[in-house]
Design an enzyme around this catalytic site. Structure first.
Site, PDB file in Angstrom:
ATOM      1  N   LEU A 196      44.274  47.020  47.147  1.00 51.46           N
ATOM      2  CA  LEU A 196      43.860  45.668  47.492  1.00 51.46           C
ATOM      3  C   LEU A 196      45.050  44.914  48.064  1.00 51.46           C
ATOM      4  O   LEU A 196      46.206  45.278  47.835  1.00 51.46           O
ATOM      5  CB  LEU A 196      43.329  44.943  46.252  1.00 51.46           C
ATOM      6  N   THR A 197      44.766  43.836  48.768  1.00 51.39           N
ATOM      7  CA  THR A 197      45.800  43.081  49.481  1.00 51.39           C
ATOM      8  C   THR A 197      46.939  42.613  48.580  1.00 51.39           C
ATOM      9  O   THR A 197      48.103  42.918  48.842  1.00 51.39           O
ATOM     10  CB  THR A 197      45.163  41.875  50.190  1.00 51.39           C
ATOM     11  N   PHE A 198      46.639  41.856  47.558  1.00 49.08           N
ATOM     12  CA  PHE A 198      47.714  41.234  46.785  1.00 49.08           C
ATOM     13  C   PHE A 198      48.549  42.256  46.011  1.00 49.08           C
ATOM     14  O   PHE A 198      49.775  42.209  46.068  1.00 49.08           O
ATOM     15  CB  PHE A 198      47.160  40.128  45.885  1.00 49.08           C
TER      16      PHE A 198
END
Length: 201
Positions: free
Chosen positions: A53-55
């Protein structure tokens, strides 16, 4: 005199094109990115951190730690003491969520080196008492060309004020691909827009 050495004037620019597929590189869809890969240094593969995921992954890139070590384990989290964390929301500016790791910009700032970070996950928070010298709260409405202009403005600063590290985050492809798929017209348009920005940068 005491002119800065060439090494002390060097600036590293880290760019993220969030969610860009690995097969985009070398496909011809992004000629500026392809040229950077041909003329520069590139990895043959990448093993993302889990969850992908991005974060969690963006914080891994700037801390060198896995999500289970730096604590940013999801884009959405709940903690009994801290409450709810939602990526790209006001909670993302709360440094307590980010305190399990130390991003490169925090280390550099503490050592007296200027940094500038545009929209990179974690950059809106004060982490271990540090912030980038230059940063802006995340604003999805800021287009690629404006992000590139900001990075170029930082690079154009006089040597004494110029950041030694700049990170720029592009989410346009990610947003489009989530909305309509990896190969939909909006995602392809986002690839082109980001590639044009890379050409300018």
């Amino acid at each position: 005199g005491n002119a800065p050495s060439p090494a002390s004037r060097t600036t590293v620019v880290l760019v993220s094109i969030d969610a860009l597929r690995a097969d985009a590189l070398g496909s011809g869809a992004m000629p500026a990115l392809d040229a950077i890969a041909v003329d520069g240094v590139r990895a043959r593969w990448m093993n993302p951190s889990y969850p992908t995921l991005t974060f969690p992954n963006h914080y891994t890139l700037v801390t060198g730690l896995r999500p289970d070590q730096h604590g940013m384990v999801h884009n959405r989290m709940r903690d009994d003491a801290l409450g709810q964390f939602v990526s790209k929301d006001a909670s993302a500016a709360d440094g307590r969520w980010w305190s399990g790791g130390e991003p490169l910009w925090a280390t550099m700032e503490r050592e007296g080196q200027r940094t500038a970070v545009l929209f990179w996950p974690g950059s809106a928070a004060e982490i271990h008492g540090e912030r980038p010298s230059q940063w802006r709260p995340f604003d999805r409405t800021v287009r690629v060309d404006a992000r590139v202009r900001q990075a170029l403005a930082w690079l154009d600063l006089p040597a004494a004020r110029r950041p030694r590290f700049i990170a720029v985050y592009f989410d346009q492809y990610d947003v489009a691909a989530h909305a309509c798929g990896a190969h939909c017209p909006d995602a392809i348009a986002a690839e082109r827009e980001v590639d044009a920005g890379l050409a300018t940068l």
